[in-house]
Design an enzyme around this catalytic site. Structure first.
Site, short mmCIF file in Angstrom:
data_model
loop_
_atom_site.label_atom_id
_atom_site.label_comp_id
_atom_site.label_asym_id
_atom_site.label_seq_id
_atom_site.Cartn_x
_atom_site.Cartn_y
_atom_site.Cartn_z
N TYR A 124 47.59 91.25 -25.44
CA TYR A 124 47.79 91.23 -23.59
C TYR A 124 47.10 89.87 -23.40
O TYR A 124 47.66 89.46 -22.32
CB TYR A 124 48.05 92.89 -23.16
CG TYR A 124 48.69 93.60 -23.01
CD1 TYR A 124 49.63 93.42 -22.13
CD2 TYR A 124 48.78 94.66 -23.84
CE1 TYR A 124 51.27 94.45 -21.88
CE2 TYR A 124 49.52 95.07 -24.32
CZ TYR A 124 50.76 95.50 -23.11
OH TYR A 124 51.47 96.59 -23.44
N HIS B 46 53.75 95.84 -19.49
CA HIS B 46 53.36 96.84 -18.77
C HIS B 46 54.08 97.59 -18.02
O HIS B 46 53.79 99.21 -18.01
CB HIS B 46 51.98 96.18 -17.32
CG HIS B 46 51.28 95.51 -18.69
ND1 HIS B 46 50.90 94.15 -18.65
CD2 HIS B 46 49.83 95.92 -18.59
CE1 HIS B 46 49.83 94.04 -19.08
NE2 HIS B 46 49.48 95.24 -19.64
#
Length: 258
Positions: free
Chosen positions: A29, A44
């Protein structure tokens, strides 16, 4: 798209915690965010397959530490695999790694030595697959009067139904059309695993060797994005198992799920 990422530690030997998946997820991420913040934000969103997965962290040599069940000692080369069905995700993650090759994982510092793109199999149906990270499949069950997450195992019929429904959802997202129904899995070997995915939160999952039959594009969706759930946490990555087996393979569980 699939990549082999080789890492080098500043020391010959280094610690690797057994529960390391959330460290790798954090790395993925962070590197995506570095290159494409908008994409990172979209990844997300809850309860939507993220269409990427990665393997366990592996080392060329390893040994246990007597009396310590939290980590092992890796030696020499370290590596892991990354796979996605979305070119934009691959571009952002690999681009982020190459732009910032110094990688901090747990208390160790690594450097990205090489990133190698791996070819896809020509076909998918009928092949034997083995997991590079265990497969997680869940459902909701009433426990102590409340609905709670329950981790399914390959000895439970619901495991296969939920595995297939999850795969169909990925197919729809990848190809933008209704999924075919033709999918069958024959489990040849099983090994249970239990990972701490966040502090105090555990996930039961399964290392499997299995043969998959059915629609090639449907199986390819699992090959690229991962089989089962929680792929963005590092579950469900498989490879074609090219090991030669003497004689016929025998199944432990055989489920026709179409």
């Amino acid at each position: 798209m699939r990549f082999l990422i080789r890492l080098k530690n500043e020391n010959l030997e280094f610690k690797v915690p057994y529960n390391h998946l959330y460290y790798l997820q954090g790395l993925v991420y962070r590197r995506i965010q570095r290159i494409n913040p908008e994409l990172s934000l979209s990844l997300h969103r809850p309860k939507v397959p993220k269409l990427f997965t990665f393997s366990l962290f592996m080392t060329k040599e390893r040994h246990r530490v007597n009396g310590n069940s939290k980590y092992f000692i890796g030696r020499k080369e370290a590596f892991f695999y990354f796979s996605t069905a979305v070119p934009e995700i691959a571009e952002a993650f690999i681009g982020g790694l190459l732009q910032e090759p110094e990688v901090k994982l747990w208390d160790e510092k690594f450097y990205v030595e090489t990133v190698k793109a791996l070819p896809e199999p020509v076909s998918f149906s009928g092949k034997i697959y083995s997991t590079l990270s265990p497969i997680a499949v869940t459902t909701m069950k009433i426990q102590f009067g409340k609905p709670r997450h329950y981790d399914l195992g390959p000895d439970e019929p619901e495991f296969y139904g939920n595995l297939k429904e999850n795969l169909k959802q990925k197919y729809l997202l990848i190809y933008g059309k209704k999924s075919p129904e033709d999918f069958e899995i024959e489990v040849l070997n099983v090994k249970p695993k239990r990972f701490e995915v966040k502090p105090g939160i555990f996930q039961r999952a399964w290392h499997l060797v299995f043969r998959a039959y059915g629609d090639d594009e449907l199986i390819r969706a699992g090959y690229l994005a991962g089989f089962g759930e929680k792929n963005s946490l590092g579950f469900g990555m498989v490879k074609v198992d090219g090991r030669r087996r003497n004689g016929r393979t025998s199944s432990i569980y055989r489920k026709l799920v179409h």
